[in-house]
Design a protein around this motif. Structure first.
Motif, PDB file in Angstrom:
ATOM      1  N   GLY A   8      16.968  15.150  30.416  1.00 46.33           N
ATOM      2  CA  GLY A   8      17.679  15.080  29.140  1.00 46.33           C
ATOM      3  C   GLY A   8      16.800  14.556  28.032  1.00 46.33           C
ATOM      4  O   GLY A   8      15.619  14.261  28.250  1.00 46.33           O
ATOM      5  N   SER A   9      17.413  14.441  26.850  1.00 48.26           N
ATOM      6  CA  SER A   9      16.679  13.920  25.698  1.00 48.26           C
ATOM      7  C   SER A   9      16.734  12.385  25.672  1.00 48.26           C
ATOM      8  O   SER A   9      15.777  11.735  25.247  1.00 48.26           O
ATOM      9  CB  SER A   9      17.274  14.456  24.399  1.00 48.26           C
ATOM     10  OG  SER A   9      17.340  15.860  24.446  1.00 48.26           O
ATOM     11  N   PHE A  10      17.864  11.835  26.046  1.00 47.61           N
ATOM     12  CA  PHE A  10      18.045  10.376  26.119  1.00 47.61           C
ATOM     13  C   PHE A  10      17.532   9.676  24.854  1.00 47.61           C
ATOM     14  O   PHE A  10      16.727   8.750  24.928  1.00 47.61           O
ATOM     15  CB  PHE A  10      17.361   9.797  27.374  1.00 47.61           C
ATOM     16  CG  PHE A  10      17.828  10.403  28.664  1.00 47.61           C
ATOM     17  CD1 PHE A  10      19.067  10.081  29.188  1.00 47.61           C
ATOM     18  CD2 PHE A  10      17.046  11.336  29.339  1.00 47.61           C
ATOM     19  CE1 PHE A  10      19.520  10.655  30.376  1.00 47.61           C
ATOM     20  CE2 PHE A  10      17.482  11.918  30.523  1.00 47.61           C
ATOM     21  CZ  PHE A  10      18.707  11.573  31.045  1.00 47.61           C
ATOM     22  N   LEU A  72       8.703  23.800  31.465  1.00 51.12           N
ATOM     23  CA  LEU A  72       9.890  24.248  32.200  1.00 51.12           C
ATOM     24  C   LEU A  72      10.397  23.163  33.140  1.00 51.12           C
ATOM     25  O   LEU A  72       9.625  22.593  33.929  1.00 51.12           O
ATOM     26  CB  LEU A  72       9.546  25.475  33.041  1.00 51.12           C
ATOM     27  CG  LEU A  72       9.681  26.866  32.427  1.00 51.12           C
ATOM     28  CD1 LEU A  72       9.398  27.912  33.496  1.00 51.12           C
ATOM     29  CD2 LEU A  72      11.067  27.096  31.820  1.00 51.12           C
ATOM     30  N   LEU A  73      11.699  22.934  33.051  1.00 50.28           N
ATOM     31  CA  LEU A  73      12.305  21.925  33.926  1.00 50.28           C
ATOM     32  C   LEU A  73      12.080  22.273  35.401  1.00 50.28           C
ATOM     33  O   LEU A  73      11.775  21.396  36.213  1.00 50.28           O
ATOM     34  CB  LEU A  73      13.813  21.833  33.618  1.00 50.28           C
ATOM     35  CG  LEU A  73      14.620  20.927  34.530  1.00 50.28           C
ATOM     36  CD1 LEU A  73      14.158  19.479  34.434  1.00 50.28           C
ATOM     37  CD2 LEU A  73      16.105  21.039  34.226  1.00 50.28           C
ATOM     38  N   MET A  74      12.214  23.546  35.744  1.00 48.32           N
ATOM     39  CA  MET A  74      12.113  23.927  37.153  1.00 48.32           C
ATOM     40  C   MET A  74      10.700  23.670  37.709  1.00 48.32           C
ATOM     41  O   MET A  74      10.549  23.303  38.866  1.00 48.32           O
ATOM     42  CB  MET A  74      12.512  25.397  37.352  1.00 48.32           C
ATOM     43  CG  MET A  74      13.982  25.606  37.344  1.00 48.32           C
ATOM     44  SD  MET A  74      14.845  24.667  38.646  1.00 48.32           S
ATOM     45  CE  MET A  74      15.838  23.611  37.661  1.00 48.32           C
ATOM     46  N   ILE A  86      20.596  17.072  38.150  1.00 45.83           N
ATOM     47  CA  ILE A  86      21.888  16.405  37.911  1.00 45.83           C
ATOM     48  C   ILE A  86      22.201  16.508  36.421  1.00 45.83           C
ATOM     49  O   ILE A  86      21.347  16.219  35.584  1.00 45.83           O
ATOM     50  CB  ILE A  86      21.804  14.907  38.296  1.00 45.83           C
ATOM     51  CG1 ILE A  86      21.399  14.755  39.756  1.00 45.83           C
ATOM     52  CG2 ILE A  86      23.108  14.180  37.988  1.00 45.83           C
ATOM     53  CD1 ILE A  86      20.667  13.462  40.047  1.00 45.83           C
ATOM     54  N   ARG A  87      23.426  16.927  36.111  1.00 48.67           N
ATOM     55  CA  ARG A  87      23.858  16.964  34.710  1.00 48.67           C
ATOM     56  C   ARG A  87      25.251  16.355  34.610  1.00 48.67           C
ATOM     57  O   ARG A  87      26.080  16.531  35.520  1.00 48.67           O
ATOM     58  CB  ARG A  87      23.895  18.406  34.186  1.00 48.67           C
ATOM     59  CG  ARG A  87      22.542  19.066  34.075  1.00 48.67           C
ATOM     60  CD  ARG A  87      21.689  18.548  32.944  1.00 48.67           C
ATOM     61  NE  ARG A  87      22.186  18.974  31.649  1.00 48.67           N
ATOM     62  CZ  ARG A  87      21.684  18.485  30.502  1.00 48.67           C
ATOM     63  NH1 ARG A  87      20.730  17.565  30.507  1.00 48.67           N
ATOM     64  NH2 ARG A  87      22.162  18.908  29.348  1.00 48.67           N
ATOM     65  N   GLY A  88      25.505  15.677  33.524  1.00 47.57           N
ATOM     66  CA  GLY A  88      26.844  15.146  33.285  1.00 47.57           C
ATOM     67  C   GLY A  88      27.637  16.166  32.487  1.00 47.57           C
ATOM     68  O   GLY A  88      27.091  16.849  31.621  1.00 47.57           O
ATOM     69  N   MET A 104      20.220  30.072  34.462  1.00 47.96           N
ATOM     70  CA  MET A 104      18.815  30.393  34.185  1.00 47.96           C
ATOM     71  C   MET A 104      17.899  29.633  35.153  1.00 47.96           C
ATOM     72  O   MET A 104      16.963  30.205  35.723  1.00 47.96           O
ATOM     73  CB  MET A 104      18.476  30.037  32.730  1.00 47.96           C
ATOM     74  CG  MET A 104      17.056  30.334  32.338  1.00 47.96           C
ATOM     75  SD  MET A 104      16.611  32.078  32.547  1.00 47.96           S
ATOM     76  CE  MET A 104      17.186  32.747  31.003  1.00 47.96           C
ATOM     77  N   ASN A 105      18.211  28.365  35.370  1.00 51.23           N
ATOM     78  CA  ASN A 105      17.400  27.574  36.303  1.00 51.23           C
ATOM     79  C   ASN A 105      17.501  28.111  37.727  1.00 51.23           C
ATOM     80  O   ASN A 105      16.522  28.124  38.474  1.00 51.23           O
ATOM     81  CB  ASN A 105      17.815  26.097  36.251  1.00 51.23           C
ATOM     82  CG  ASN A 105      17.312  25.424  34.987  1.00 51.23           C
ATOM     83  OD1 ASN A 105      16.317  25.846  34.410  1.00 51.23           O
ATOM     84  ND2 ASN A 105      17.997  24.384  34.540  1.00 51.23           N
ATOM     85  N   ASN A 106      18.711  28.587  38.071  1.00 53.56           N
ATOM     86  CA  ASN A 106      18.904  29.162  39.402  1.00 53.56           C
ATOM     87  C   ASN A 106      18.106  30.453  39.566  1.00 53.56           C
ATOM     88  O   ASN A 106      17.552  30.745  40.635  1.00 53.56           O
ATOM     89  CB  ASN A 106      20.393  29.421  39.648  1.00 53.56           C
ATOM     90  CG  ASN A 106      20.639  30.032  41.005  1.00 53.56           C
ATOM     91  OD1 ASN A 106      20.743  31.244  41.150  1.00 53.56           O
ATOM     92  ND2 ASN A 106      20.685  29.187  42.014  1.00 53.56           N
TER      93      ASN A 106
HETATM   94  O1  PNS Z   1      19.955  15.989  26.859  1.00 54.47           O
HETATM   95  P1  PNS Z   1      19.793  17.464  26.583  1.00 54.47           P
HETATM   96  O2  PNS Z   1      19.092  17.638  25.244  1.00 54.47           O
HETATM   97  O3  PNS Z   1      21.084  18.200  26.662  1.00 54.47           O
HETATM   98  O4  PNS Z   1      18.821  18.053  27.712  1.00 54.47           O
HETATM   99  C1  PNS Z   1      18.435  19.403  27.697  1.00 54.47           C
HETATM  100  C2  PNS Z   1      17.336  19.715  28.760  1.00 54.47           C
HETATM  101  C3  PNS Z   1      16.163  18.780  28.624  1.00 54.47           C
HETATM  102  C4  PNS Z   1      17.937  19.540  30.151  1.00 54.47           C
HETATM  103  C5  PNS Z   1      16.930  21.190  28.554  1.00 54.47           C
HETATM  104  O5  PNS Z   1      16.606  21.401  27.220  1.00 54.47           O
HETATM  105  C6  PNS Z   1      15.759  21.634  29.441  1.00 54.47           C
HETATM  106  O6  PNS Z   1      15.869  21.710  30.633  1.00 54.47           O
HETATM  107  N1  PNS Z   1      14.599  21.916  28.806  1.00 54.47           N
HETATM  108  C7  PNS Z   1      13.406  22.361  29.490  1.00 54.47           C
HETATM  109  C8  PNS Z   1      13.056  23.793  29.138  1.00 54.47           C
HETATM  110  C9  PNS Z   1      13.506  24.760  30.217  1.00 54.47           C
HETATM  111  O7  PNS Z   1      13.281  24.569  31.380  1.00 54.47           O
HETATM  112  N2  PNS Z   1      14.153  25.865  29.772  1.00 54.47           N
HETATM  113  C10 PNS Z   1      14.586  26.949  30.634  1.00 54.47           C
HETATM  114  C11 PNS Z   1      15.856  26.677  31.394  1.00 54.47           C
HETATM  115  S1  PNS Z   1      17.317  26.722  30.428  1.00 54.47           S
END
Ligand code: PNS
Length: 163
Positions: A8-10, A72-74, A86-88, A104-106
Motif C-alpha cells: 500500500g501507500s501508507f 510490479l507488486l507480483m 493481503i488487502r483490506g 490482474m495480479n492473478n
Molecule cells: O494503498 P494503495 O494506494 O491502495 O495501494 C495500491 C498498490 C500499491 C497495492 C498498487 O498500486 C500496486 O500494487 N502497485 C504496484 C504496481 C503493479 O503491480 N501494478 C499491476 C497490478 S494491478
C-alpha cells in the motif's frame, strides 16, 4: 513458512491499516508491509518516513516486518517467496478497484492468492487521504491514527506552514 505481503501507500499508516495487520498476522508466519515507492508520485510523507512510522507502530507485532518496493507488486511478492497478498476491504466502493487489481495480479502470477480482510466497522470510513485532509484543516484525528503518527502529522503540517 506462510508469508503474506500487505502492500500500500501508507501515507500515513492509520488505525484501520493496523487492525488489518494485527488480524493478518494471526493467519501468516510472517507479514511484510510493503510501502510502494512510485517516483512519479510525491507523497505527504517520504518513503523513509512512512517506513519508519510503520516500524514504530508495528513493534508490538513480532511477525511483521516493513519494507518498500518499486515496480510490479507480483515481482516483489515472488522475490520474497510470499504466497499471498493481503488487502483490506472497507466498503463496496473499494470492490471494483480491488477486484481489478486482484485479477490482474492473478493473471501475472496465478500461484499467489489475494486475501481480503473486511475492515472492522469502526474504521470503515478511514483513509489516509481523509486523515491528512482533516489534520491539515485543523480537525482532530484523535483515535484514527496511532499517537506517534498523529504527532508526526501535526509536526509536519506545522513545519510545512512555517516554510
Ligand atoms: O494503498 P494503495 O494506494 O491502495 O495501494 C495500491 C498498490 C500499491 C497495492 C498498487 O498500486 C500496486 O500494487 N502497485 C504496484 C504496481 C503493479 O503491480 N501494478 C499491476 C497490478 S494491478
Amino acid at each position: 513458512m506462510k508469508i503474506g505481503v500487505y502492500p500500500g501507500s501508507f501515507d500515513p499508516v492509520t488505525n484501520g491499516h493496523l487492525d488489518i495487520l494485527e488480524r493478518a498476522s494471526k493467519l501468516f508466519d510472517q507479514v511484510i508491509v510493503a510501502v510502494i515507492h512510485n517516483p512519479q508520485k510525491k507523497g505527504f510523507f517520504s518513503i523513509e518516513e512512512r517506513v519508519a512510522l510503520l516500524e514504530e507502530v508495528t513493534r508490538h507485532i513480532p511477525k511483521v516486518t516493513v519494507d518498500s518496493f518499486t515496480g510490479l507488486l507480483m515481482d516483489y511478492v515472488v522475490s520474497k517467496k510470499a504466497q499471498a497478498v493481503i488487502r483490506g476491504l472497507r466498503a463496496v466502493s473499494d470492490f471494483d478497484y480491488e477486484m481489478q487489481m486482484a485479477l490482474m495480479n492473478n493473471k501475472l502470477c496465478p500461484s499467489v492468492e489475494t486475501i481480503f480482510i473486511i475492515s472492522c466497522p469502526q474504521y470503515i470510513y478511514l483513509s489516509s487521504t481523509k486523515i491528512k485532509e482533516v489534520a491539515i484543516l485543523g480537525g482532530s484525528i484523535n483515535g484514527l491514527v496511532p499517537k506517534h503518527v498523529e504527532q508526526k502529522l501535526i509536526d509536519k503540517i506545522r513545519n510545512t506552514n512555517k516554510g
